[in-house]
Scaffold this active site. Sequence first.
Site, PDB file in Angstrom:
ATOM      1  N   ASP A  69      10.380  -4.119   8.628  1.00 54.26           N
ATOM      2  CA  ASP A  69      10.404  -3.288   7.418  1.00 54.26           C
ATOM      3  C   ASP A  69      11.542  -2.273   7.460  1.00 54.26           C
ATOM      4  O   ASP A  69      12.202  -2.106   8.491  1.00 54.26           O
ATOM      5  CB  ASP A  69       9.054  -2.576   7.226  1.00 54.26           C
ATOM      6  N   ASN A 138      -4.467   3.713  10.200  1.00 61.44           N
ATOM      7  CA  ASN A 138      -5.297   3.138   9.126  1.00 61.44           C
ATOM      8  C   ASN A 138      -5.333   1.604   9.187  1.00 61.44           C
ATOM      9  O   ASN A 138      -5.795   0.955   8.261  1.00 61.44           O
ATOM     10  CB  ASN A 138      -4.795   3.608   7.755  1.00 61.44           C
ATOM     11  N   HIS A 140      -2.711  -0.425   9.324  1.00 60.27           N
ATOM     12  CA  HIS A 140      -1.606  -1.169   8.696  1.00 60.27           C
ATOM     13  C   HIS A 140      -0.769  -1.907   9.736  1.00 60.27           C
ATOM     14  O   HIS A 140      -0.706  -1.518  10.900  1.00 60.27           O
ATOM     15  CB  HIS A 140      -0.752  -0.268   7.789  1.00 60.27           C
ATOM     16  N   GLU A 145      -0.216  -1.610   3.807  1.00 59.21           N
ATOM     17  CA  GLU A 145      -1.294  -0.630   3.856  1.00 59.21           C
ATOM     18  C   GLU A 145      -2.624  -1.283   3.470  1.00 59.21           C
ATOM     19  O   GLU A 145      -2.637  -2.406   2.941  1.00 59.21           O
ATOM     20  CB  GLU A 145      -0.971   0.511   2.875  1.00 59.21           C
TER      21      GLU A 145
END
Length: 246
Positions: A69, A138, A140, A145
């Site tokens: 990314d 979280n 991801h 996400e």
Amino acid sequence: MIDLQVKVVKNYAEMSKLAADMVADLLKRKPTSVLGLPTGSTPIGLYEELVKRHQEGLDFSKVTTFNLDEYQGLAADHPASYHYYMEEHLFRHINVPREKINIPDGAAADAIEACRMYEEKIAGVGGIDLMILGIGTNGHIGFNEPKTPFGSTTNLVSLAPATIEANARFFEREEDVPQRALSMGIKSIMNCHKIVLLANGEAKAKAIAAAIQGPVTEALPASVLQLHPDCTFIVDEAAAGDLDNE
Ligand code: PGA
């Protein structure tokens, strides 16, 4: 039917060494390997190990890399960009050819088109042999996400508030933290032939337990890895702290 392999190691240094062993073994078996690479604090030790091993002879001259990314709107020379990070931590220290390095173009005028071409380029080299991943608190993976569809390919994504907050340490002002990124999708990750996910520290313990022992759900992106036929988690004792010993 869970195929996931979980290796619990003592600490960050051992996590990094074991991951480097897996990369080195692959490159010795297949010098033309295609590697998928992450950024963040987790893989820094792995990259240090790989640089050391390169100095001792590990050859990257036939390797191709694809990064997971990149922030949208940051030029390659911005110190918080992942282009800059990869240069600093890995690429300028090893002999991977420039033309074989691929990172999503955060400065592309047409981000959607850049993502489409990125996905095509991965397919064009026959896919990724080994993808290294980190994990967010979280759950991801990449910048996918919670609630990202499992069918997603490389695309322009919005970052969750928790991620923006976690990334704020790299920027002087909170309003400078990018809100969007170009990221390989969940399907792009699942298409990789082999996956190794790294996690260290207590802050990752909940996400690790949910990814390995919770339900497979888009609410916790890393849980999809339970469905991958060749995925290994390398976690230190702190990150393994919430796993139920069955
Ligand atoms: P970290 O980030 O390695 O900096 O903890 C991991 C991630 O958010 O994927």
